[in-house]
Design a protein around this motif. Structure first.
Motif: not given
Length: 293
Positions: A183-190, A228-247
């Motif tokens: 949650v906090n990572s998504a908040k700062i990234f956003s 996967l649950i953590e990654l989903k939580t990050f994505v749900e809270n991310l609001t950047c206008y950007c491209s997205f890559i996961t690996h």
């Protein structure tokens, strides 16, 4: 070419050629990484850099892109970096895009005006190994900066017009702090304007302090489903206008691409399918087979 020991190149930058201008990592203390543990940081001799550029100019005189190596070459001061970029342009006059991976802390020693000057010389895009925007996690893994540093330095890059990537390291907070990390990572990234957000899944490599802590019961790694649950939580809270890559973590189907916000709901749906029906054993096997970041 003077390639010394361990070097890392961003696999998503289709750049040729590669030019090493530093050796090792200035920080070299992140608890999840041993890539440069035995490689002291130092600048590549200028004569080596010039010899390499002469060689590149013979093989690829029309090169318009180049990637600087190794771990965080932008760590050098403006006064040391600018002459190298000038030399690149002298030997490769068609140069348009200079790329480099680096640390948040490497931006501190440069003013916005100096960053603008580096951009004019071709430094158009950099990749930042952010890993987390959560202060507890950043201190826990010994990244050497805080979320306030992330915001300050990324905004400097924005003011200078340099495009940048931000990475989120899925699982690095362990079970104990997973939700807050996401949650906090998504908040700062956003609050930043990255051109791309990339995510990778934690692997505990032999010799890393984090693996030793796990063995002592001081760190609880996330199993694949919780990753996967953590990654989903990050994505749900991310609001950047950007491209997205996961690996590293999931199959990647329907997850990677441009226009993140337009695709956000479909990414979440794909992650939900992976959580409910994905082959978690296969994912774990892939992770356990990895040997480096």
């Amino acid at each position: 070419m003077h390639f010394t020991g361990t070097v890392y190149r961003n696999p998503y930058w289709e750049t040729f050629p590669l030019l090493q201008i530093t050796q090792g990592c200035t920080h070299n203390k992140c608890k999840f990484c041993t890539m440069y543990r035995d490689v002291p940081f130092k600048l590549q001799p200028m004569e080596w850099i010039e010899e390499d550029l002469k060689e590149i100019a013979k093989v690829a005189p029309d090169a318009s892109t180049i990637q600087l190596l190794s771990a965080n070459p932008i760590a050098m001061t403006y006064d040391k970096l600018a002459p190298i970029l000038e030399m690149i342009n002298r030997y490769l006059p068609k140069m348009e895009y200079i790329y480099a991976a680096t640390r948040v802390t490497d931006i501190r020693n440069k003013t916005v005006e100096q960053l603008k000057s580096l951009k004019e010389m071709g430094l158009r895009e950099i990749s930042l190994g952010i890993e987390s925007g959560d202060d507890f996690t950043l201190e826990r893994i010994n990244k050497g900066y805080t979320y306030a540093d992330i915001l300050e330095q990324c905004h400097k890059l924005e003011d200078a017009g340099i495009d940048y990537w931000m990475t989120f390291l899925n699982g690095v907070a362990g079970r104990e702090h997973s939700h807050a990390h996401a949650v906090n990572s998504a908040k700062i990234f956003s609050q930043c304007k990255p051109m791309l957000v990339g995510t990778g899944g934690l692997t505990l490599f032999p010799g890393t302090p984090l693996l030793k802590e796990a063995h002592r019961g001081e760190f609880t790694p996330l199993p694949e489903k919780e990753m996967l649950i953590e990654l989903k939580t990050f994505v749900e809270n991310l609001t950047c206008y950007c491209s997205f890559i996961t690996h590293h973590t999931v199959s990647g189907k329907n997850l990677t691409g441009p226009d993140f916000l337009k695709r956000k709901e479909s990414i979440i749906a794909a992650l939900e399918r992976e959580i409910s029906h994905g082959d978690l054993d296969a994912m774990a096997a892939i992770r356990s087979g990895k040997r480096s970041l």
